[in-house]
Design an enzyme around this catalytic site. Structure first.
Site, PDB file in Angstrom:
ATOM      1  CG  HIS A 186      -6.191 -55.776  96.234  1.00  0.00           C
ATOM      2  ND1 HIS A 186      -6.334 -56.408  97.445  1.00  0.00           N
ATOM      3  CD2 HIS A 186      -4.881 -55.925  95.882  1.00  0.00           C
ATOM      4  CE1 HIS A 186      -5.177 -56.934  97.809  1.00  0.00           C
ATOM      5  NE2 HIS A 186      -4.270 -56.649  96.880  1.00  0.00           N
ATOM      6  CB  CYS A 192      -1.406 -55.404  95.772  1.00  0.00           C
ATOM      7  SG  CYS A 192      -1.407 -56.364  94.245  1.00  0.00           S
TER       8      CYS A 192
END
Length: 189
Positions: free
Chosen positions: A149, A165
């Site tokens: 992301h 992440c």
């Protein structure tokens, strides 16, 4: 007197030149580290064949050691490398093979229970927007709660700063998002 000043100046200039040469940071010079050729940004060049049997719809390698995301399109004619943030600790780092199962522009964010335990001040939910830690675009993996992301906090890129992440600058995730179809294979190393 002229000779003394000239000698001092010569010595100072010569010494400064030698010191500059000796003190040039290694990061500015290409070097071999553990058999891998590293460039000035510390990215290690990757070959998709070292990770996948075929390119399929495309391939992404998230290299947590060099903090880079490598992308190849389906026929291998487009190879791109992006600087990234990676998980804060080895315990938060999941490695292995996965794939992109969903993509979202303007993602919302719900911290996991583990994130809330580590930081009780986190909100229960955050809508899309400039304060959202997922940035402007998110690509969801087959592993629950693991994403590639964007981030609005550009200080995180190039650092161990995430809860698991892989983060990219918003402009770079937007570019990668446009290039990457659902079903793209991903390997986190």
């Amino acid at each position: 007197m002229t000779d003394t000043r000239f000698n001092r100046r010569t010595a100072l200039i010569g010494g400064a030149a030698a010191l500059t040469t000796l003190a040039t940071p290694g990061i500015l010079r290409a070097q071999d580290v553990d058999g891998a050729r590293r460039n000035s940004s510390a990215f290690v060049t990757q070959n998709w064949q070292d990770h996948f049997d075929t390119l399929g719809k495309g391939a992404i390698v998230c290299d947590t050691a060099s903090r880079a995301v490598h992308f190849w399109n389906s026929n291998g004619t487009d190879y791109r490398v992006y600087p990234s943030s990676v998980p804060m600790t080895d315990e938060l780092t999941r490695t292995g093979y996965t794939s992109i199962v969903r993509k979202k522009v303007g993602p919302t964010w719900t911290p996991t229970a583990n994130m809330k335990r580590r930081d009780p001040s986190l909100p229960d939910f955050m809508p899309a927007g400039p304060d959202n830690p997922l940035g402007t675009h998110a690509m969801y993996l087959t592993w629950p709660a693991y994403l590639i992301h964007g981030t609005h906090d550009t200080r995180k890129i190039g650092r161990k700063s995430s809860s698991g992440c892989i983060g990219l600058y918003n402009a770079k995730i937007q570019e990668l998002f446009a290039l990457t179809p659902v079903g793209t294979q991903v390997r986190v190393i």
